[in-house]
Design an enzyme around this catalytic site. Structure first.
Site, mmCIF file in Angstrom:
data_model
loop_
_atom_site.group_PDB
_atom_site.id
_atom_site.type_symbol
_atom_site.label_atom_id
_atom_site.label_comp_id
_atom_site.label_asym_id
_atom_site.label_seq_id
_atom_site.Cartn_x
_atom_site.Cartn_y
_atom_site.Cartn_z
ATOM 1 C CE1 TYR A 184 -35.512 21.467 43.974
ATOM 2 C CE2 TYR A 184 -36.155 19.996 42.501
ATOM 3 C CZ TYR A 184 -36.579 20.947 43.364
ATOM 4 O OH TYR A 184 -37.870 21.267 43.554
ATOM 5 C CE1 TYR A 244 -43.130 25.245 46.991
ATOM 6 C CE2 TYR A 244 -44.952 23.872 47.963
ATOM 7 C CZ TYR A 244 -43.449 24.099 47.608
ATOM 8 O OH TYR A 244 -42.638 23.288 47.840
ATOM 9 C CB VAL A 288 -45.559 17.374 46.936
ATOM 10 C CG1 VAL A 288 -45.669 18.951 46.562
ATOM 11 C CG2 VAL A 288 -44.286 16.940 46.307
ATOM 12 C CB SER A 316 -40.565 21.547 48.743
ATOM 13 O OG SER A 316 -40.612 21.240 47.498
ATOM 14 C CE LYS A 355 -38.127 23.082 46.805
ATOM 15 N NZ LYS A 355 -39.224 23.406 46.037
#
Length: 316
Positions: free
Chosen positions: A199, A251, A269, A72, A75
């Site tokens: 993605y 998060y 992760v 992530s 992103k």
């Protein structure tokens, strides 16, 4: 080199070496991400840290030469690309608020009629990926993302770990549910399988902590590449991405990270974290063991120690 700069460099080198040694000796290392089979195979006994400065010097410790799946953290870079393509129209489809829910929650998405809460949860990042894909074939969009990372890091060797991408595709049922749900509201416009393919592959980009720290420097230095002085993104956009990293980058553990570390950061992760010291440095850490929120356990601890020792905090 000025005496003050020399003292600062010495202090960073000492801190990085001592923190790397402490982290490598820790016994409680968290749990690796078992829901992606390829990530479940990574040894949690690894730790790496790299600090990239304005002039391109890097200070590293631990297993910093070992590439890992950035997941992530990608992103952050896809958000910059998408903003470059569609500008503030992006925010019509994606919000800017912390989620307070797990990164792959579908409950929140249903409650908010398909509009993801922010670009760093899975649904938001899928929507951002869809914007990059529009008007392109999947391979072209993915190539654009990869070239951007190679450009900002100054390293053409960065590549995609195809085995991790295949592993994510084979087990990405919840991400498929998120994408299909957003498709029903028109948030996702391209074929779902194309958007998800891009993605999964950009999350599977593999980098070392040194490469990642170098890639993040433009966020630390007003949106500019410090090596050339050329603008990568505008100063305003760099500040806003940093703000989102601070409030949404971990998060439902983002508040805890801001409280303990006090820097904009984005986790993945795969065990990596990219952190930004505005005007000072870009930092990357990696330790595959995660806490209950899906963030690197030792990575956060290491950043907390480094920020405290170097007096690096956006809160003064």
């Amino acid at each position: 080199m000025e005496p003050t700069e020399s003292r600062t460099l010495d202090a960073i080198e000492t801190a990085v070496a001592e923190i790397a040694a402490e982290m490598q000796a820790r016994e409680d290392r968290g749990e690796v991400a078992s829901y992606i089979p390829e990530l479940a195979r990574v040894s949690p006994q690894q730790f790496a840290i790299s600090v990239a400065l304005r002039d391109g010097r890097t200070i590293s410790g631990g297993d910093w030469e070992t590439p890992f799946s950035i997941q992530s953290i990608s992103k952050v870079f896809t958000l910059a690309l998408a903003l470059g393509k569609v500008g503030d129209n992006l925010w019509r489809k994606v919000g800017r608020e912390p989620s307070g829910n797990p990164f792959n929650s579908i409950v929140q998405l249903e409650h908010e009629r398909g509009r993801p809460r922010n670009p760093f949860i899975n649904a938001g990042a899928i929507a951002v990926t869809d914007m990059i894909l529009s008007g392109h074939q999947p391979k072209e969009a993915l190539g654009e993302i990869l070239r951007f990372l190679q450009f900002v890091s100054g390293d053409d060797a960065i590549s995609i770990d195809r085995s991790v991408a295949a592993s994510e595709k084979a087990t990405g049922f919840r991400n498929a549910a998120l994408a299909n749900y957003m498709k029903s509201f028109g948030i996702v416009e391209n074929p779902v399988e194309h958007t998800l393919g891009v993605y999964f592959h950009h999350c599977a980009i593999a980098m070392t902590t040194r490469q990642l720290a170098m890639a993040g420097r433009y966020l630390a230095f007003e949106g500019r590449n410090p090596d050339t002085g050329h603008s990568v993104i505008s100063l305003e956009r760099a500040r806003r991405i940093n703000a989102l990293m601070l409030t949404c980058g971990h998060y439902d553990g983002s508040g805890e990270f801001a409280y303990r570390v006090g820097l904009p950061g984005k986790s993945g992760v795969g065990g990596g974290i990219l952190a930004v010291v505005p005007g000072g440095a870009s930092i990357a850490v990696w330790s595959p063991g995660l806490d209950h929120n899906g963030n690197s356990k030792l990575g956060r601890d290491a950043l907390e120690l480094l920020a405290r020792r170097m007096h690096w905090s956006v809160f003064g």
